[in-house]
Structures are given as structure tokens and as C-alpha cells.
Write a protein that holds these residues in place. Structure first.
Motif, PDB file in Angstrom:
ATOM      1  N   MET A 182       0.840  -1.161   0.000  1.00  0.00           N
ATOM      2  CA  MET A 182       0.000   0.000   0.000  1.00  0.00           C
ATOM      3  C   MET A 182       0.897   1.239   0.000  1.00  0.00           C
ATOM      4  N   GLU A 183       0.671   2.126  -0.949  1.00  0.00           N
ATOM      5  CA  GLU A 183       1.477   3.337  -1.069  1.00  0.00           C
ATOM      6  C   GLU A 183       0.823   4.541  -0.417  1.00  0.00           C
ATOM      7  N   ARG A 184      -0.502   4.581  -0.404  1.00  0.00           N
ATOM      8  CA  ARG A 184      -1.246   5.709   0.163  1.00  0.00           C
ATOM      9  C   ARG A 184      -2.436   5.186   0.949  1.00  0.00           C
ATOM     10  N   GLN A 185      -2.920   6.051   1.833  1.00  0.00           N
ATOM     11  CA  GLN A 185      -4.129   5.725   2.589  1.00  0.00           C
ATOM     12  C   GLN A 185      -4.870   7.028   2.867  1.00  0.00           C
ATOM     13  N   ARG A 186      -6.193   6.969   2.914  1.00  0.00           N
ATOM     14  CA  ARG A 186      -6.990   8.148   3.230  1.00  0.00           C
ATOM     15  C   ARG A 186      -6.568   8.701   4.584  1.00  0.00           C
ATOM     16  N   VAL A 187      -6.513  10.013   4.698  1.00  0.00           N
ATOM     17  CA  VAL A 187      -6.059  10.635   5.940  1.00  0.00           C
ATOM     18  C   VAL A 187      -7.004  10.312   7.097  1.00  0.00           C
ATOM     19  N   ASP A 188      -8.316  10.274   6.858  1.00  0.00           N
ATOM     20  CA  ASP A 188      -9.235   9.964   7.956  1.00  0.00           C
ATOM     21  C   ASP A 188      -9.047   8.532   8.447  1.00  0.00           C
ATOM     22  N   ARG A 189      -8.815   7.636   7.534  1.00  0.00           N
ATOM     23  CA  ARG A 189      -8.603   6.233   7.911  1.00  0.00           C
ATOM     24  C   ARG A 189      -7.287   6.068   8.663  1.00  0.00           C
ATOM     25  N   TRP A 190      -6.244   6.758   8.204  1.00  0.00           N
ATOM     26  CA  TRP A 190      -4.949   6.653   8.873  1.00  0.00           C
ATOM     27  C   TRP A 190      -5.021   7.203  10.298  1.00  0.00           C
ATOM     28  N   LEU A 191      -5.691   8.351  10.475  1.00  0.00           N
ATOM     29  CA  LEU A 191      -5.833   8.929  11.809  1.00  0.00           C
ATOM     30  C   LEU A 191      -6.575   7.986  12.752  1.00  0.00           C
ATOM     31  N   TRP A 192      -7.569   7.298  12.232  1.00  0.00           N
ATOM     32  CA  TRP A 192      -8.329   6.336  13.034  1.00  0.00           C
ATOM     33  C   TRP A 192      -7.455   5.135  13.375  1.00  0.00           C
ATOM     34  N   HIS A 193      -6.734   4.599  12.402  1.00  0.00           N
ATOM     35  CA  HIS A 193      -5.854   3.452  12.653  1.00  0.00           C
ATOM     36  C   HIS A 193      -4.752   3.799  13.643  1.00  0.00           C
ATOM     37  N   ALA A 194      -4.254   5.032  13.586  1.00  0.00           N
ATOM     38  CA  ALA A 194      -3.177   5.463  14.479  1.00  0.00           C
ATOM     39  C   ALA A 194      -3.706   5.872  15.859  1.00  0.00           C
ATOM     40  N   ARG A 195      -5.001   5.719  16.067  1.00  0.00           N
ATOM     41  CA  ARG A 195      -5.647   5.992  17.351  1.00  0.00           C
ATOM     42  C   ARG A 195      -5.507   7.440  17.813  1.00  0.00           C
ATOM     43  N   VAL A 196      -5.502   8.351  16.849  1.00  0.00           N
ATOM     44  CA  VAL A 196      -5.509   9.775  17.172  1.00  0.00           C
ATOM     45  C   VAL A 196      -6.910  10.169  17.621  1.00  0.00           C
ATOM     46  N   THR A 224     -13.185   7.363  16.539  1.00  0.00           N
ATOM     47  CA  THR A 224     -13.950   6.809  15.421  1.00  0.00           C
ATOM     48  C   THR A 224     -13.486   7.426  14.110  1.00  0.00           C
ATOM     49  N   ARG A 225     -13.792   6.728  13.036  1.00  0.00           N
ATOM     50  CA  ARG A 225     -13.414   7.234  11.720  1.00  0.00           C
ATOM     51  C   ARG A 225     -14.232   8.477  11.368  1.00  0.00           C
ATOM     52  N   SER A 226     -15.472   8.526  11.815  1.00  0.00           N
ATOM     53  CA  SER A 226     -16.274   9.724  11.551  1.00  0.00           C
ATOM     54  C   SER A 226     -15.718  10.927  12.312  1.00  0.00           C
ATOM     55  N   ASP A 227     -15.153  10.711  13.503  1.00  0.00           N
ATOM     56  CA  ASP A 227     -14.482  11.801  14.217  1.00  0.00           C
ATOM     57  C   ASP A 227     -13.268  12.279  13.431  1.00  0.00           C
ATOM     58  N   ALA A 228     -12.547  11.346  12.830  1.00  0.00           N
ATOM     59  CA  ALA A 228     -11.377  11.699  12.026  1.00  0.00           C
ATOM     60  C   ALA A 228     -11.795  12.506  10.805  1.00  0.00           C
ATOM     61  N   ALA A 229     -12.862  12.086  10.146  1.00  0.00           N
ATOM     62  CA  ALA A 229     -13.354  12.799   8.972  1.00  0.00           C
ATOM     63  C   ALA A 229     -13.798  14.210   9.344  1.00  0.00           C
ATOM     64  N   GLY A 267       2.413  20.791   6.256  1.00  0.00           N
ATOM     65  CA  GLY A 267       2.213  22.226   6.389  1.00  0.00           C
ATOM     66  C   GLY A 267       1.032  22.802   5.635  1.00  0.00           C
ATOM     67  N   THR A 268       0.354  21.988   4.844  1.00  0.00           N
ATOM     68  CA  THR A 268      -0.784  22.459   4.062  1.00  0.00           C
ATOM     69  C   THR A 268      -2.078  21.967   4.686  1.00  0.00           C
ATOM     70  N   ARG A 269      -2.982  22.901   4.983  1.00  0.00           N
ATOM     71  CA  ARG A 269      -4.265  22.540   5.596  1.00  0.00           C
ATOM     72  C   ARG A 269      -5.092  21.697   4.624  1.00  0.00           C
ATOM     73  N   GLN A 270      -5.635  20.602   5.121  1.00  0.00           N
ATOM     74  CA  GLN A 270      -6.485  19.740   4.310  1.00  0.00           C
ATOM     75  C   GLN A 270      -7.909  19.787   4.844  1.00  0.00           C
ATOM     76  N   LYS A 271      -8.867  19.802   3.941  1.00  0.00           N
ATOM     77  CA  LYS A 271     -10.272  19.773   4.345  1.00  0.00           C
ATOM     78  C   LYS A 271     -11.007  18.603   3.711  1.00  0.00           C
ATOM     79  N   SER A 272     -10.273  17.735   3.020  1.00  0.00           N
ATOM     80  CA  SER A 272     -10.873  16.575   2.385  1.00  0.00           C
ATOM     81  C   SER A 272     -10.448  15.307   3.126  1.00  0.00           C
ATOM     82  N   PRO A 273     -11.390  14.611   3.790  1.00  0.00           N
ATOM     83  CA  PRO A 273     -11.045  13.388   4.509  1.00  0.00           C
ATOM     84  C   PRO A 273     -10.492  12.287   3.597  1.00  0.00           C
ATOM     85  N   GLY A 274     -10.768  12.381   2.310  1.00  0.00           N
ATOM     86  CA  GLY A 274     -10.292  11.377   1.366  1.00  0.00           C
ATOM     87  C   GLY A 274      -8.902  11.642   0.822  1.00  0.00           C
TER      88      GLY A 274
END
Length: 89
Positions: free
Chosen positions: A1-15, A18-23, A35-42
């Protein structure tokens, strides 16, 4: 796997719990990737990316060092990310 959705990664890393909280965290603009603000959970993250996550009480700076197919226990988080902050005194 080369990439993963940021919301899914945050959930897997236990930040977040829930995944909906990450999104929601990403959609509200509380996550920066290299350093770049992201607003897309995907939005995809790759190994080596640095995430700055603004949580309620603090800011976490994490470097992506791996991915997971499933969310593991708390002990497995160290294979997903490196905490770039020095421990508070």
C-alpha cells in the motif's frame, strides 16, 4: 500500500476514537499535511508525510511511517507513526 486516506490513517493510528471523528476533524480544517491545511477526509497520505493535528487540548505532530489494513490495539500504533514532539517536562 502506497497511500491511505487521511481519515482512515488517523483512526488506525488511534488519534481519534472513530473514523467519523477523524473525517470531521479533517473537514473542519484541523489537520495539516506537510504544512498544508487539508479539508478533504479522502486526501491520501504517504510514508514520510508529517501531519499536524489540532485536538481539543493540544497539537500533535506525527510522521507517517506505515499503514495498516485494520485498526489494531494501542501497542501496534508505533509501527504507523513517529511522534515528532519532544516530551513535555
Amino acid at each position: 500500500m502506497e497511500r491511505q486516506r487521511v481519515d482512515r490513517w488517523l483512526w488506525h493510528a488511534r488519534v481519534v476514537r472513530t473514523r467519523s471523528d477523524a473525517a470531521a476533524l479533517v473537514a473542519k480544517g484541523h489537520v495539516r499535511i506537510n504544512g498544508t491545511r487539508q479539508k478533504s477526509p479522502g486526501h491520501g497520505v504517504k510514508i514520510g508525510d508529517v501531519l499536524t493535528v489540532a485536538l481539543d487540548a493540544r497539537v500533535r505532530i506525527l510522521k507517517v511511517i506505515g499503514f495498516a489494513e485494520r485498526r489494531g490495539d494501542a501497542a501496534s500504533v508505533h509501527v504507523l507513526c513517529a511522534d515528532l514532539q519532544s516530551p513535555e517536562e
